[in-house]
Design a protein around this motif. Structure first.
Motif, PDB file in Angstrom:
ATOM      1  N   ASN A 170      30.569  -5.855  20.467  1.00 39.78           N
ATOM      2  CA  ASN A 170      30.753  -5.754  19.042  1.00 39.78           C
ATOM      3  C   ASN A 170      32.052  -5.798  18.721  1.00 39.78           C
ATOM      4  O   ASN A 170      32.553  -6.116  17.642  1.00 39.78           O
ATOM      5  CB  ASN A 170      29.733  -4.869  18.219  1.00 39.78           C
ATOM      6  N   HIS A 176      32.085 -10.871  13.346  1.00 41.16           N
ATOM      7  CA  HIS A 176      30.829 -10.048  12.751  1.00 41.16           C
ATOM      8  C   HIS A 176      31.057  -9.404  11.562  1.00 41.16           C
ATOM      9  O   HIS A 176      30.234  -9.055  10.582  1.00 41.16           O
ATOM     10  CB  HIS A 176      30.123  -8.958  13.743  1.00 41.16           C
ATOM     11  N   HIS A 181      29.541  -7.015   7.583  1.00 43.91           N
ATOM     12  CA  HIS A 181      30.100  -6.097   6.650  1.00 43.91           C
ATOM     13  C   HIS A 181      30.277  -6.851   5.323  1.00 43.91           C
ATOM     14  O   HIS A 181      31.533  -6.443   4.707  1.00 43.91           O
ATOM     15  CB  HIS A 181      31.509  -5.482   7.415  1.00 43.91           C
ATOM     16  N   ASP A 300      26.859  -1.917  11.067  1.00 39.73           N
ATOM     17  CA  ASP A 300      26.654  -2.120  12.667  1.00 39.73           C
ATOM     18  C   ASP A 300      25.619  -1.742  13.280  1.00 39.73           C
ATOM     19  O   ASP A 300      25.004  -2.362  14.353  1.00 39.73           O
ATOM     20  CB  ASP A 300      28.025  -1.084  13.177  1.00 39.73           C
TER      21      ASP A 300
END
Ligand code: FES
Ligand SMILES: [Fe+2]
Length: 344
Positions: A170, A176, A181, A300
């Motif tokens: 990650n 991501h 986010h 997350d």
């Protein structure tokens, strides 16, 4: 054995476990271990006792007493030793037994429990669990710069129910941010151009958004350095060092040290730095989709724990933007090959 099985297993004698034990492990936040304090410690699938002696030094010894095996963290710290709760056997930081109140003199000399080297740095307690003498503890100029305060903390809500390797994956995946986010960090919504390059024994990641570069550095085996925004909603960047420490195969602890300018330090919460909040009981509801994640950490958590405790790397489909994940795995494969004696 598949790559996934090789990197996921961290216990004693496993390939990844052997490699990880060659490096110092952050095991606790120094300020959370008071003088005379004890803590049970679980790391790399093994149990230990962490305590701080009356002179202020931290020590790691075996989890259980050599007499009849009760936990040592339930005992008492005396000077630089720890005394067992059950029948009072006393052990030095070296693990040597030095007192057995109900036994004849001489027996204690023959009794010893495991002990591991400990050092403190950047507000964290590090321990070494490998064979032989430890390497020098890595140090970082960003954490020693003038005018900064190091803020050390453990990311809530404690150990995550997930293997450490997908947490690392990650961290080398800048795409991501655009989705995971998007609510808390709307300025990262632009899809970045992603580059991954070898840098020493690590990977240097670059994400370019609207011509602005953001750099993430992965240091083998489990440290990520990135610019963190310690105050939610404000684009003030601070050097953030985040170790993804395997508690066991199925649990990972995030331990971090952040270099915060002194004038901002009183606006930063050490445990919840950068809006990294999450209640311990929130996990199941978030994964069930009962509500949207409300913090960077919850976001997350939903993405990473949502992959399952062990991510499926057989059924996955990697693309061009996964260069960081690919480079991370290549580097680990090289270390695993070296351990197995396979020529590069
Ligand atoms: S079990 Fe520790 S002294 Fe007996
Ligand atoms: Fe994230």
């Amino acid at each position: 054995m598949s790559f996934t099985a090789l990197v996921e297993q961290v216990g004693p004698g496993t390939p990844a476990g052997t490699i990880l034990r060659r490096y110092w492990q952050p095991v606790a936040v120094a300020a959370q271990l008071p003088v005379g304090g004890t803590q049970p410690l679980r790391i790399l699938g093994e149990a230990f006792t962490l305590y701080r002696d009356e002179r202020g030094a931290a020590h790691v010894v075996g989890a259980r007493c050599a007499h009849r095996g009760t936990f040592l963290h339930t005992g008492w710290v005396e000077d630089d030793c720890i005394r067992c709760f059950y029948h009072g056997w006393k052990f030095e930081p070296s693990g040597q037994c030095v007192e057995q109140p109900a036994e004849p003199a001489g027996f204690a000399r023959a009794v010893r429990i495991p002990s591991h080297p400990v050092e403190e740095y950047a507000g964290l307690v590090f321990a070494f669990f490998g064979e032989g003498a430890p390497p020098p503890l890595p140090r970082f100029p960003e954490l020693e710069a003038p005018g900064i305060k190091v803020v050390a903390g453990i990311r809530p809500p404690g150990p995550w129910p997930v293997n450490y390797f997908q947490v690392l994956e990650n961290s080398v995946d800048p795409v991501h941010l655009c989705f995971v986010h998007r609510a808390t960090q709307p300025f990262t919504r632009v899809i970045p151009e992603v580059r991954a390059e070898r840098s020493g024994d690590g990977v240097a990641m670059t994400a370019v958004r609207d011509g602005v570069e953001r750099h993430t550095k992965y240091w083998f085996p489990h440290l990520i350095q990135l610019p963190l925004w310690p105050i939610p909603g404000e684009r003030i960047e601070c050097p953030f060092f985040n170790w993804k420490v395997p508690v066991d195969d199925g649990h990972t602890l995030f331990i971090a040290a952040t270099a915060v300018p002194e004038h901002l330090a009183d606006r930063v919460d050490d445990e919840e730095i950068g809006g990294r909040t999450m209640e311990a009981a929130a996990g199941p509801g978030l994964l069930a989709g009962d509500r949207r994640p409300a913090s960077v950490t919850e976001e997350d958590y939903v993405a990473i724990v949502g992959q399952g405790t062990f991510a499926d790397r057989v059924g996955e489909r990697l693309g061009r933007s996964d260069v960081g994940v690919i480079e991370l795995r290549r580097l680990w494969q090289e270390h695993l090959d070296a351990l197995a004696g396979v020529a590069p």
